[in-house]
Motif scaffolding. Structure first.
Motif, PDB file in Angstrom:
ATOM      1  N   GLN A  50      37.254  34.440  44.004  1.00 41.26           N
ATOM      2  CA  GLN A  50      38.260  34.298  45.072  1.00 41.26           C
ATOM      3  C   GLN A  50      39.422  35.223  44.711  1.00 41.26           C
ATOM      4  N   TYR A  51      39.498  36.412  45.299  1.00 43.49           N
ATOM      5  CA  TYR A  51      40.581  37.342  44.948  1.00 43.49           C
ATOM      6  C   TYR A  51      41.533  37.462  46.122  1.00 43.49           C
ATOM      7  N   ASP A  52      42.850  37.442  45.815  1.00 45.48           N
ATOM      8  CA  ASP A  52      43.865  37.628  46.857  1.00 45.48           C
ATOM      9  C   ASP A  52      44.495  39.010  46.665  1.00 45.48           C
ATOM     10  N   PRO A  53      44.262  39.945  47.604  1.00 42.01           N
ATOM     11  CA  PRO A  53      44.778  41.311  47.444  1.00 42.01           C
ATOM     12  C   PRO A  53      46.301  41.376  47.302  1.00 42.01           C
ATOM     13  N   ARG A  54      46.977  40.305  47.726  1.00 42.34           N
ATOM     14  CA  ARG A  54      48.452  40.307  47.621  1.00 42.34           C
ATOM     15  C   ARG A  54      48.911  40.184  46.172  1.00 42.34           C
ATOM     16  N   THR A  55      47.988  39.837  45.258  1.00 43.99           N
ATOM     17  CA  THR A  55      48.401  39.725  43.837  1.00 43.99           C
ATOM     18  C   THR A  55      48.294  41.060  43.108  1.00 43.99           C
ATOM     19  N   PHE A  66      42.467  53.384  32.818  1.00 45.95           N
ATOM     20  CA  PHE A  66      43.568  53.052  33.737  1.00 45.95           C
ATOM     21  C   PHE A  66      43.326  51.609  34.154  1.00 45.95           C
ATOM     22  N   LEU A  67      44.399  50.839  34.153  1.00 44.01           N
ATOM     23  CA  LEU A  67      44.293  49.406  34.461  1.00 44.01           C
ATOM     24  C   LEU A  67      44.938  49.126  35.809  1.00 44.01           C
ATOM     25  N   VAL A  68      44.230  48.395  36.674  1.00 39.32           N
ATOM     26  CA  VAL A  68      44.825  47.889  37.921  1.00 39.32           C
ATOM     27  C   VAL A  68      45.199  46.447  37.629  1.00 39.32           C
ATOM     28  N   GLU A  69      46.510  46.179  37.625  1.00 36.36           N
ATOM     29  CA  GLU A  69      47.002  44.891  37.156  1.00 36.36           C
ATOM     30  C   GLU A  69      47.415  43.962  38.285  1.00 36.36           C
ATOM     31  N   TYR A  70      47.110  42.693  38.089  1.00 33.57           N
ATOM     32  CA  TYR A  70      47.354  41.660  39.095  1.00 33.57           C
ATOM     33  C   TYR A  70      48.382  40.656  38.588  1.00 33.57           C
ATOM     34  N   ASP A  75      47.317  30.747  40.254  1.00 35.90           N
ATOM     35  CA  ASP A  75      45.846  30.781  40.389  1.00 35.90           C
ATOM     36  C   ASP A  75      45.423  31.328  41.744  1.00 35.90           C
ATOM     37  N   LYS A  76      45.904  32.537  42.093  1.00 35.95           N
ATOM     38  CA  LYS A  76      45.559  33.073  43.415  1.00 35.95           C
ATOM     39  C   LYS A  76      44.289  33.911  43.399  1.00 35.95           C
ATOM     40  N   ARG A  89      41.612  33.232  35.593  1.00 36.81           N
ATOM     41  CA  ARG A  89      42.522  33.992  36.451  1.00 36.81           C
ATOM     42  C   ARG A  89      42.360  35.498  36.202  1.00 36.81           C
ATOM     43  N   LEU A  90      42.265  36.261  37.304  1.00 32.46           N
ATOM     44  CA  LEU A  90      42.160  37.716  37.188  1.00 32.46           C
ATOM     45  C   LEU A  90      43.485  38.283  36.675  1.00 32.46           C
TER      46      LEU A  90
END
Ligand SMILES: O=C1NC(=O)[C@@H](c2ccccc2)S1
Ligand SMILES: [Zn+2]
Length: 263
Positions: A50-55, A66-70, A75-76, A89-90
């Motif tokens: 369950q990933y929320d792109p807003r995070t 390269f890291l894409v950080e959330y 727990d979004k 948690r991602l």
């Protein structure tokens, strides 16, 4: 405000020397997955992602990948089910790749290497309150690995590819928002292998439940070429070095069982 999940854990020099002995050292990663030795486990449940792109917050070049950080303060964006007893948690995703399309992945399937491998890094938020706490615990992390093959252009990846020139040098960071990493998962996430392993960069802690997807995703040759245009080195260094071959050597399985969710 780099999220905790990678800023504190210093990736040492990209060609960091393998420590002579890792504490314990009997569940190190990556490994070659020998399909005929994997054991089907009917108790493995489907993975619930369950990933929320807003995070999604930023991309940074840490001198190794390269890291894409959330934002991992709530727990979004989570993964549970599969081999996992808890909710994870991602905190970030990143890749490992080669200088050419013959190699680049960290794991292999019956010795077959892929040109690149995606790692979605999660930490156990049922048991711990910070990534740094979880990273030293044996059930602290869950990493979903997805192999990349050269083929058709991956439309969802292109937004990320277009942002990479802005983080060409080590320690560069750029804001990056509204990216849903589920677009990088294969259609079928029910077929995977899972085993107990470790981080593949220092601190190499044996904290990871690995979930290696059987299905790969396709990216174009040109998209992967942009990964290779990144640099290990910072803008100040006089000698620039291409960010390629940022994978660890494979480790001994040492009696571990790799389970499969499929027959
Ligand atoms: O899956 C992995 N890939 C890496 O580069 C390692 C790592 C180390 C620290 C934080 C996040 C990931 S563990
Ligand atoms: Zn990784």
């Amino acid at each position: 405000n780099l999220s905790a999940c990678s800023s504190k854990l210093a990736f040492m020099h990209p060609m960091w020397q393998e420590p002579l002995a890792i504490p314990g050292g009997d569940r190190q990663s990556p490994i070659d997955i020998v399909v005929r030795k994997s054991v089907f486990d009917p108790q493995l449940r489907p993975l619930k992602v369950q990933y929320d792109p807003r995070t999604c917050q930023q991309i940074w070049n840490n001198g190794y990948s390269f890291l894409v950080e959330y934002d991992d303060t709530t727990d979004k964006s989570t993964v549970k089910g599969g081999p996992l007893e808890d909710q994870f948690r991602l905190c970030q995703f990143h890749f490992h790749w080669g200088e050419n399309n013959a190699w680049g992945s960290e794991h292999s399937i019956d010795r077959r290497l892929f040109p690149a491998e995606l790692h979605l890094v999660h930490w156990n938020s049922d048991k711990y309150s910070l990534f740094e706490e979880a990273v030293i615990e044996e059930n602290g992390l869950a990493v979903i690995a997805v192999f990349l093959k050269i083929g058709k252009r991956h439309e969802g990846l292109q937004k990320l590819v277009d942002a990479l020139p802005a983080v060409r040098h080590k320690d560069s960071l750029v804001e990056f928002t509204k990216f849903d990493p589920s677009c990088l998962l294969p259609e079928n996430i029910d077929d995977y292998w899972t085993y107990a392993g470790s981080l593949t960069t220092p601190p190499l802690t044996e904290a990871v439940t690995w979930i290696v997807m059987k299905r790969h995703i396709e990216v174009s040759h040109d998209q992967l070429a942009v990964f290779r245009s990144l640099l290990f080195t910072s803008a100040e260094e006089q000698v620039q070095r291409s960010m390629v071959n940022n994978f660890r050597v494979q480790q001994a399985v040492k009696g571990r069982t790799v389970r499969s969710s499929f027959t």
